[in-house]
Design a protein around this motif. Structure first.
Motif, PDB file in Angstrom:
ATOM      1  N   LEU A  34     -28.376  49.877  64.402  1.00  0.00           N
ATOM      2  CA  LEU A  34     -27.950  50.509  63.192  1.00  0.00           C
ATOM      3  C   LEU A  34     -27.660  51.884  63.391  1.00  0.00           C
ATOM      4  CD1 LEU A  34     -31.066  49.588  61.079  1.00  0.00           C
ATOM      5  CD2 LEU A  34     -28.568  48.466  61.044  1.00  0.00           C
ATOM      6  N   GLU A  35     -26.871  52.511  63.249  1.00  0.00           N
ATOM      7  CA  GLU A  35     -26.106  53.841  63.668  1.00  0.00           C
ATOM      8  C   GLU A  35     -25.721  54.504  62.312  1.00  0.00           C
ATOM      9  OE1 GLU A  35     -24.637  57.520  64.863  1.00  0.00           O
ATOM     10  OE2 GLU A  35     -25.485  56.153  66.122  1.00  0.00           O
ATOM     11  N   ARG A  36     -26.399  55.938  62.349  1.00  0.00           N
ATOM     12  CA  ARG A  36     -26.357  56.757  61.144  1.00  0.00           C
ATOM     13  C   ARG A  36     -24.948  57.206  60.693  1.00  0.00           C
ATOM     14  NH1 ARG A  36     -26.814  62.204  60.724  1.00  0.00           N
ATOM     15  NH2 ARG A  36     -27.147  62.096  62.831  1.00  0.00           N
ATOM     16  N   THR A  37     -24.016  57.502  61.994  1.00  0.00           N
ATOM     17  CA  THR A  37     -22.769  58.025  61.659  1.00  0.00           C
ATOM     18  C   THR A  37     -21.838  56.820  62.488  1.00  0.00           C
ATOM     19  OG1 THR A  37     -22.862  59.449  63.766  1.00  0.00           O
ATOM     20  CG2 THR A  37     -23.597  60.242  61.486  1.00  0.00           C
ATOM     21  N   ARG A  38     -21.175  57.146  63.463  1.00  0.00           N
ATOM     22  CA  ARG A  38     -20.332  56.381  64.284  1.00  0.00           C
ATOM     23  C   ARG A  38     -20.865  56.011  65.703  1.00  0.00           C
ATOM     24  NH1 ARG A  38     -17.836  60.649  63.400  1.00  0.00           N
ATOM     25  NH2 ARG A  38     -17.064  60.850  65.567  1.00  0.00           N
ATOM     26  N   PHE A  39     -20.422  54.838  66.215  1.00  0.00           N
ATOM     27  CA  PHE A  39     -20.976  54.603  67.456  1.00  0.00           C
ATOM     28  C   PHE A  39     -20.498  55.599  68.798  1.00  0.00           C
ATOM     29  CE2 PHE A  39     -20.762  50.355  65.666  1.00  0.00           C
ATOM     30  CZ  PHE A  39     -21.971  50.250  65.527  1.00  0.00           C
ATOM     31  N   LEU A 163     -19.351  47.887  75.239  1.00  0.00           N
ATOM     32  CA  LEU A 163     -20.610  47.218  75.020  1.00  0.00           C
ATOM     33  C   LEU A 163     -20.953  46.736  73.631  1.00  0.00           C
ATOM     34  CD1 LEU A 163     -22.815  49.987  76.405  1.00  0.00           C
ATOM     35  CD2 LEU A 163     -22.790  47.646  77.293  1.00  0.00           C
ATOM     36  N   VAL A 164     -20.219  47.332  72.372  1.00  0.00           N
ATOM     37  CA  VAL A 164     -20.384  46.727  71.099  1.00  0.00           C
ATOM     38  C   VAL A 164     -19.488  45.426  71.023  1.00  0.00           C
ATOM     39  CG1 VAL A 164     -19.631  47.231  68.486  1.00  0.00           C
ATOM     40  CG2 VAL A 164     -20.852  48.908  70.183  1.00  0.00           C
ATOM     41  N   GLN A 165     -18.412  45.451  71.620  1.00  0.00           N
ATOM     42  CA  GLN A 165     -17.464  44.372  71.652  1.00  0.00           C
ATOM     43  C   GLN A 165     -18.027  43.164  72.383  1.00  0.00           C
ATOM     44  OE1 GLN A 165     -14.837  43.385  70.553  1.00  0.00           O
ATOM     45  NE2 GLN A 165     -14.331  41.496  71.676  1.00  0.00           N
ATOM     46  N   ALA A 166     -18.778  43.606  73.508  1.00  0.00           N
ATOM     47  CA  ALA A 166     -19.394  42.355  74.380  1.00  0.00           C
ATOM     48  C   ALA A 166     -20.588  41.746  73.657  1.00  0.00           C
ATOM     49  CB  ALA A 166     -19.824  42.798  75.584  1.00  0.00           C
ATOM     50  N   HIS A 175     -23.852  47.976  62.948  1.00  0.00           N
ATOM     51  CA  HIS A 175     -23.633  48.563  61.593  1.00  0.00           C
ATOM     52  C   HIS A 175     -23.497  50.066  61.604  1.00  0.00           C
ATOM     53  CE1 HIS A 175     -24.117  44.851  59.649  1.00  0.00           C
ATOM     54  NE2 HIS A 175     -25.295  44.557  60.059  1.00  0.00           N
ATOM     55  N   GLN A 176     -22.422  50.856  61.289  1.00  0.00           N
ATOM     56  CA  GLN A 176     -22.262  52.155  61.330  1.00  0.00           C
ATOM     57  C   GLN A 176     -22.389  52.629  59.825  1.00  0.00           C
ATOM     58  OE1 GLN A 176     -18.651  53.310  64.453  1.00  0.00           O
ATOM     59  NE2 GLN A 176     -17.818  51.923  63.101  1.00  0.00           N
ATOM     60  N   GLY A 177     -22.885  54.008  59.878  1.00  0.00           N
ATOM     61  CA  GLY A 177     -23.005  54.610  58.533  1.00  0.00           C
ATOM     62  C   GLY A 177     -24.208  54.173  57.806  1.00  0.00           C
ATOM     63  N   VAL A 178     -25.203  53.666  58.627  1.00  0.00           N
ATOM     64  CA  VAL A 178     -26.484  53.109  58.078  1.00  0.00           C
ATOM     65  C   VAL A 178     -27.366  53.912  58.566  1.00  0.00           C
ATOM     66  CG1 VAL A 178     -28.107  51.200  57.768  1.00  0.00           C
ATOM     67  CG2 VAL A 178     -25.466  50.862  57.975  1.00  0.00           C
ATOM     68  N   GLU A 179     -28.266  54.670  57.713  1.00  0.00           N
ATOM     69  CA  GLU A 179     -29.214  55.574  58.074  1.00  0.00           C
ATOM     70  C   GLU A 179     -30.532  55.039  57.822  1.00  0.00           C
ATOM     71  OE1 GLU A 179     -31.057  60.283  57.357  1.00  0.00           O
ATOM     72  OE2 GLU A 179     -29.264  59.395  55.872  1.00  0.00           O
ATOM     73  N   VAL A 180     -31.309  54.825  58.811  1.00  0.00           N
ATOM     74  CA  VAL A 180     -32.935  54.409  58.703  1.00  0.00           C
ATOM     75  C   VAL A 180     -33.654  55.315  57.938  1.00  0.00           C
ATOM     76  CG1 VAL A 180     -34.773  53.513  60.086  1.00  0.00           C
ATOM     77  CG2 VAL A 180     -32.471  52.924  60.732  1.00  0.00           C
ATOM     78  N   LEU A 181     -34.170  54.882  56.735  1.00  0.00           N
ATOM     79  CA  LEU A 181     -35.206  55.818  56.124  1.00  0.00           C
ATOM     80  C   LEU A 181     -36.643  55.886  56.382  1.00  0.00           C
ATOM     81  CD1 LEU A 181     -33.203  55.136  52.912  1.00  0.00           C
ATOM     82  CD2 LEU A 181     -32.705  56.982  54.229  1.00  0.00           C
ATOM     83  N   TRP A 197     -28.899  50.877  53.336  1.00  0.00           N
ATOM     84  CA  TRP A 197     -28.334  49.769  52.706  1.00  0.00           C
ATOM     85  C   TRP A 197     -29.062  48.675  52.194  1.00  0.00           C
ATOM     86  CZ3 TRP A 197     -23.493  47.885  56.280  1.00  0.00           C
ATOM     87  CH2 TRP A 197     -22.495  48.861  56.288  1.00  0.00           C
ATOM     88  N   GLY A 198     -30.590  49.227  52.522  1.00  0.00           N
ATOM     89  CA  GLY A 198     -31.628  47.915  52.350  1.00  0.00           C
ATOM     90  C   GLY A 198     -32.593  47.699  53.389  1.00  0.00           C
ATOM     91  N   SER A 199     -33.444  46.541  53.571  1.00  0.00           N
ATOM     92  CA  SER A 199     -34.302  46.328  54.315  1.00  0.00           C
ATOM     93  C   SER A 199     -33.991  45.259  55.453  1.00  0.00           C
ATOM     94  CB  SER A 199     -35.578  46.348  53.590  1.00  0.00           C
ATOM     95  OG  SER A 199     -36.196  47.347  53.031  1.00  0.00           O
ATOM     96  N   THR A 200     -34.516  45.439  56.748  1.00  0.00           N
ATOM     97  CA  THR A 200     -34.345  44.278  57.651  1.00  0.00           C
ATOM     98  C   THR A 200     -35.821  44.387  58.344  1.00  0.00           C
ATOM     99  OG1 THR A 200     -32.077  44.720  58.311  1.00  0.00           O
ATOM    100  CG2 THR A 200     -33.269  43.514  59.804  1.00  0.00           C
ATOM    101  N   ASP A 201     -36.090  42.815  58.250  1.00  0.00           N
ATOM    102  CA  ASP A 201     -37.357  42.721  58.927  1.00  0.00           C
ATOM    103  C   ASP A 201     -37.355  42.320  60.328  1.00  0.00           C
ATOM    104  OD1 ASP A 201     -38.826  42.555  56.369  1.00  0.00           O
ATOM    105  OD2 ASP A 201     -38.380  40.681  56.120  1.00  0.00           O
TER     106      ASP A 201
END
Length: 373
Positions: A34-39, A163-166, A175-181, A197-201
């Protein structure tokens, strides 16, 4: 759509987070980044990209030296793997040239040569004529230099993209543009993350948010964890273009690197400003870098200015990264604080962190533990 669950969630899409994700994906571990802005939006994209542990890692700090040497060994095969997966990280093992323009600088280089020449890497002294033969456009004021043939450079943004591609091809999710709160917890155990964007376990969460890794202390103190002593250090770099001019390898003087780029541009890096989170490219920074570049290569004073970029490096009080589990918060670990050597230490860092996340044995990471503070 954000995954409902994963084996591991990594917070931060710079070179450290993406490298760990790639190593985990190779072991068939489910991983979400999870990346808050862009990779590579921060220091990973603004880096000089020089892979030169012989200059930037202290051999007397043994844990750091091992990371640096391991990274140098891993980079050629890693770059080959990543290129085969679809994106060339633009790693080139061209060697690195460090030059001297004063008697004091000559003495310093010769002191370094005394131990570097014992490593078996072919490190050698070049006199003025040999430096000029290698780099004909270098200033005739040069007094000599040291050439380290097994080092090189990589393009930071392309390394992260590769690295993202591989890792994606191996099943990792990015995921870009996702901030962990916040972190989700049960007692003193992490169970996942809450995001914009919601929660992930997840059974394991890795904090790899570079200089921002110190900011979530507000979440962690609720769990009784220690504060994370990572501070911001801003760095700027510029791109210049002069048709017909491209050094054969990165060239460093006492002020800055001049690094060739595959597209024909020349990268000049880097400034260092403590305690700043902004990513503004300043007039003072640009003028200083141009002057430093022209010290080595006078013709660069007439080069076209292409662009500037700034990033914020994560620094720690003792200059070593923080790696491994966070005490008193089960399932949470950290990989941050590499300062200016994140790119060159990323392969070995990822290897060690992935192994810890697989087997739970934190002993190899003990020298880098947050408990040392």
């Amino acid at each position: 759509v954000l995954e409902k669950s994963s084996d591991v969630v990594i917070i931060g899409g710079g070179v450290i987070g993406c490298s760990i994700a790639y190593q985990l994906a190779k072991q068939q571990v489910g991983v979400v980044v999870l990346e808050r802005t862009r990779f590579a939006a921060g220091a990973s994209g603004a880096t000089a990209g020089v892979i030169s542990p012989l200059w930037h890692v202290d051999p007397e700090v043994e844990p750091m030296w091992r990371l640096g040497m391991r990274g140098l060994k891993l980079f050629p095969s890693l770059a080959s793997e990543l290129s085969e997966a679809g994106v060339d990280p633009e790693f080139r093992q061209t060697g690195v040239l460090k030059v001297a323009f004063t008697g004091e600088e000559v003495e310093e280089l010769r002191r370094n040569l005394a131990w570097q020449s014992q490593l078996g890497f072919g490190v050698a002294w070049l006199d003025q004529a040999e430096v000029l033969q290698r780099e004909p456009e270098i200033s005739t004021a040069v007094m000599g230099g040291i050439f380290s043939p097994q080092e090189g450079y990589v393009r930071g943004q392309r390394l992260v993209d590769s690295l993202v591609q591989a890792a994606t091809r191996l099943g990792a999710q990015f995921h870009q543009g996702v901030e962990v709160l916040n972190l989700r917890t049960e007692g003193r155990r992490v169970t996942g993350v809450v995001t914009s964007w919601g929660s992930t376990d997840a059974a394991q969460v890795v904090l790899a948010a570079g200089p921002w890794s110190g900011l979530p202390s507000r979440w962690l103190r609720q769990q009784g964890a220690p504060e994370i002593p990572v501070r911001p250090v801003k760095g700027e770099r510029i791109l210049l273009r002069k048709p017909g001019f491209l050094p054969r390898s990165p060239v460093r003087n006492s002020e800055a690197y001049v690094v060739p780029r595959l597209g024909g541009d020349v990268l000049v890096a880097a400034t260092r400003v403590e305690g700043q989170f902004d990513e503004v490219v300043t007039a003072a920074g640009v003028s200083r870098l141009i002057a430093a570049a022209a010290l080595s290569f006078p013709s660069l004073a007439d080069a076209a200015f292409v662009s500037g970029r700034a990033g914020v490096r994560p620094a720690t009080p003792d200059g070593m990264p923080i790696l491994g589990p966070v005490p008193d918060v089960e399932g949470l670990s950290i990989a941050a604080g590499h300062d200016a050597v994140g790119i060159m230490l990323s392969p070995a860092t990822a290897e060690m962190m992935a192994q810890y996340l697989l087997d739970g044995n934190a002993a190899p990471l003990e020298p880098f533990s947050i408990s040392r503070f």
